[in-house]
Every structure is written in structure tokens, then in C-alpha cells.
Design an enzyme around this catalytic site. Structure first.
Site, PDB file in Angstrom:
ATOM      1  N   ASP A  31     -11.017  -7.286 -29.663  1.00 48.40           N
ATOM      2  CA  ASP A  31     -11.310  -8.703 -29.802  1.00 48.40           C
ATOM      3  C   ASP A  31     -11.227  -8.811 -31.419  1.00 48.40           C
ATOM      4  O   ASP A  31     -11.897  -7.797 -31.851  1.00 48.40           O
ATOM      5  CB  ASP A  31     -12.623  -8.975 -29.244  1.00 48.40           C
ATOM      6  CG  ASP A  31     -12.886 -10.418 -29.195  1.00 48.40           C
ATOM      7  OD1 ASP A  31     -13.121 -11.145 -28.202  1.00 48.40           O
ATOM      8  OD2 ASP A  31     -13.092 -11.008 -30.425  1.00 48.40           O
ATOM      9  N   VAL A  97     -10.300 -19.388 -25.275  1.00 47.05           N
ATOM     10  CA  VAL A  97      -9.091 -19.113 -24.978  1.00 47.05           C
ATOM     11  C   VAL A  97      -8.781 -19.223 -23.411  1.00 47.05           C
ATOM     12  O   VAL A  97      -9.369 -18.816 -22.817  1.00 47.05           O
ATOM     13  CB  VAL A  97      -8.484 -17.730 -25.582  1.00 47.05           C
ATOM     14  CG1 VAL A  97      -7.050 -17.233 -25.169  1.00 47.05           C
ATOM     15  CG2 VAL A  97      -8.791 -17.528 -26.992  1.00 47.05           C
ATOM     16  N   HIS A 101      -9.590 -13.697 -19.307  1.00 48.09           N
ATOM     17  CA  HIS A 101      -9.729 -12.398 -19.882  1.00 48.09           C
ATOM     18  C   HIS A 101     -10.947 -11.910 -19.646  1.00 48.09           C
ATOM     19  O   HIS A 101     -11.807 -12.723 -19.372  1.00 48.09           O
ATOM     20  CB  HIS A 101      -9.724 -12.551 -21.435  1.00 48.09           C
ATOM     21  CG  HIS A 101     -10.427 -13.840 -22.061  1.00 48.09           C
ATOM     22  ND1 HIS A 101      -9.899 -15.019 -21.914  1.00 48.09           N
ATOM     23  CD2 HIS A 101     -11.597 -13.865 -22.533  1.00 48.09           C
ATOM     24  CE1 HIS A 101     -10.756 -15.749 -22.581  1.00 48.09           C
ATOM     25  NE2 HIS A 101     -11.861 -15.082 -22.950  1.00 48.09           N
TER      26      HIS A 101
END
Ligand code: AMP
Length: 122
Positions: A31, A97, A101
Site C-alpha cells: 500500500d 478504490v 482488495h
């Protein structure tokens, strides 16, 4: 229809990322704004936008995100100490986003619970 996101560009190598794991279905990378000493993102290559968009045919790849998380934890040596896996969904979940994920956070004792009442000031 799912829109391409910055994670599609990472999959396609259009923008750089610190990739730590890849196979035919999944990619894992650091990240860019880590919230723990280890903060990785594990994503399906298929562009699923949110948890709400997971279909029965996606169950295999979504399960694979977790086995990849456990493999990375074992390979990097923090499986026994422990870690956290998190998926945020939509605004209230803190998702920014819109490509599914799994956050993998490790490297220190992590606080819980994540929710804190916002203090309203006059
Ligand atoms: P979420 O808020 O659950 O949607 O998480 C999105 C995560 O993506 C955040 O933790 C961001 O720091 C991370 N992120 C955004 N852009 C990038 C990037 N180009 N490379 C790596 N991580 C990113």
C-alpha cells in the site's frame, strides 16, 4: 459496468507498484500509504468493484485472496504473531478504490475496534 481503476493500471504495469506476489488470478503489492509496518493489498485481476458485486462465480478467486494472504504471512514470518485482513465496502466502509482488495496489515499489535464516535464541536 466496472470502471478501470488505478489498480487496473498496476495489473497492466502502466504505473509502478512494489509487487510482492503474483499468479494467474491475483496480485499483491505494498500500500502506498501504509497504516501498519506491513500493509499490503491483495487484489483479483478480475475487476470486481466492491464486496456487493461479488457473484457466485467469483467465490473461488475471493477465497484465493485469503489463501494468498496466509501464504504471504507465512513466507514473511508474521503468521504466528498475527495480522489483520480487511475489505472496505463503499463510503461508510471507507472504500476509496473501486477494485476489490484485501488489506493485509501486520507488524505490530493492531487496535480494535476501528469505529470511533466522531466528536461534534460547536
Ligand atoms: P480502500 O480505502 O479500502 O479503498 O483502500 C485503498 C487503498 O489503496 C488505500 O490504502 C490507498 O493507500 C491504496 N492506494 C491507492 N493508490 C495506490 C497505489 N497507486 N499503489 C498502492 N496503493 C495505493
Amino acid at each position: 459496468m466496472n470502471q478501470p481503476t488505478i489498480f487496473s493500471k498496476i495489473i497492466d504495469r502502466e504505473i509502478p507498484a512494489d509487487i510482492v506476489y503474483e499468479d494467474d488470478d491475483v496480485l499483491a503489492f505494498s500500500d502506498v500509504n501504509p497504516q501498519a509496518p506491513v500493509h499490503l493489498l491483495i487484489i483479483p485481476k478480475k475487476p470486481i468493484a466492491t464486496v456487493n458485486d461479488i457473484t457466485p462465480e467469483d467465490e473461488k478467486v475471493v477465497g484465493h485472496l485469503f489463501t494468498v494472504a496466509a501464504k504471504i504471512a507465512a513466507d514473511k514470518g508474521f503468521a504466528a504473531d498475527g495480522y489483520r485482513v480487511v475489505m472496505n465496502c463503499n463510503d461508510d466502509g471507507g472504500q476509496t478504490v473501486y477494485h476489490l482488495h484485501l488489506h493485509l496489515l501486520a507488524g505490530k499489535p493492531l487496535g480494535w475496534p476501528p469505529y470511533q464516535e466522531r466528536i461534534k464541536r460547536a
